[in-house]
Design an enzyme around this catalytic site. Structure first.
Site, short mmCIF file in Angstrom:
data_model
loop_
_atom_site.label_atom_id
_atom_site.label_comp_id
_atom_site.label_asym_id
_atom_site.label_seq_id
_atom_site.Cartn_x
_atom_site.Cartn_y
_atom_site.Cartn_z
CB CYS A 65 -0.91 0.01 1.22
SG CYS A 65 -1.92 1.52 1.36
CG HIS A 120 -3.63 -1.69 -9.29
ND1 HIS A 120 -4.35 -0.92 -8.41
CD2 HIS A 120 -2.50 -2.04 -8.64
CE1 HIS A 120 -3.68 -0.81 -7.28
NE2 HIS A 120 -2.56 -1.48 -7.40
CD GLU A 152 -7.31 0.81 -1.39
OE1 GLU A 152 -6.49 -0.09 -1.10
OE2 GLU A 152 -7.34 1.90 -0.81
CB CYS A 163 -5.67 3.30 -4.16
SG CYS A 163 -4.73 1.76 -4.35
N GLY A 203 -2.72 2.33 -6.73
CA GLY A 203 -3.69 2.57 -7.79
C GLY A 203 -3.35 3.80 -8.61
#
Length: 273
Positions: A74, A152, A201, A210, A213
């Site tokens: 993350c 993703h 998410e 994110c 992301g």
């Protein structure tokens, strides 16, 4: 030990509960993440982040989503860990390394008045970049798959505000093309070549931001010729600067890390940890 101290922090609105496990071990982190992340009966967050020792880096990071599943990486949480360990005097270095399930990440801490305000993270090189064809029943026919150490699916649209993220997000997260599920980003190229992005998410649902992301979206935009290799990604909770470096092929993400509050959890009341 009957009490655990925690910090609530967020990176661009992506908020987690942070615990220093060198002082407060968590025996059942998945259960704790579910209980403590609940917005009405718990602390309220996108998940639980555990800061620990490492034999290969300065610190280690484990991330448990609000549904108890463990994430590999993350970006927003890694920036907040950088702020946590420096501001709480666990390190005096402004360049640190963090061990994650997707490898070691290197951070540069950017200080203002000896406090960490922003952090630049070397997110590594993206991989497994390829176009994806989707069934029309999902409402969208094409996207771009990108791995930033976690999966993703990036879909470009004309207006992200019109995307019914709550309805389509879980469908795409569980799309058969992604047996381990995927994060889903909807992105709109703005006239100034910045990107407006919204995210669903994996394991947490709709979140304010994110980091991985944003990186995946920037990669997808550059890979499809929509934008250059340095750009700004604007999300519901804030803005990140993303640069795809030509020299090493790595993605560098810069953004804020914000301390919200500290608190204590009484373990005699939940019997989780």
């Amino acid at each position: 030990m009957t009490t655990i101290r925690f910090s609530k922090m967020h990176g661009a609105g992506n908020d987690y509960i942070y615990v220093d496990t060198t002082r407060y071990p968590i025996e059942h982190p998945a259960k704790a993440a579910i209980a403590w992340s609940a917005p009405h009966t718990g602390i309220g967050s996108d998940g639980l982040v555990l800061i620990g020792k490492s034999n290969v880096a300065d610190f280690s990071m484990r991330i448990f989503n609000a549904d108890g599943s463990e994430a590999r990486m993350c970006g927003n949480a890694s920036r907040c860990i950088g702020k946590y360990v420096y501001d709480y005097k666990l390190t005096g270095k402004t360049e640190i390394s963090i061990e994650t399930l997707s490898g070691i990440k290197n951070l540069r801490l950017n200080l203002v008045d000896d406090k960490v305000e922003t952090v630049t993270v070397d997110m590594g090189a993206p991989c497994d970049i390829h176009p994806v064809r989707l069934d029309e029943r999902y409402g969208y026919t094409e996207g771009t798959a990108v791995s930033m150490g976690n999966p993703h699916l990036v879909i470009f649209v004309d207006d992200v505000s019109k995307v019914d993220l709550e309805q389509v997000g879980p469908l795409l997260e569980h799309h058969p093309l992604f047996p381990d599920r995927t994060n889903v980003e909807f992105a709109q190229i703005l006239p100034d070549n910045t990107i407006r992005m919204r995210v669903w998410e994996r394991g947490s649902g709709i979140t304010q931001a994110c980091g991985t992301g944003a990186c995946a979206t920037a990669v997808a935009a550059a890979n499809t010729g929509r934008c250059g290799s340095r750009l700004t990604v604007i999300m519901d909770g804030g803005t990140l600067q993303i640069a795809w470096n030509d020299a090493d092929g790595h993605i560098y993400m810069t953004g804020p890390a914000v301390h919200v509050f500290d608190g204590e959890i009484d373990l005699t009341k939940d019997n989780i940890a």
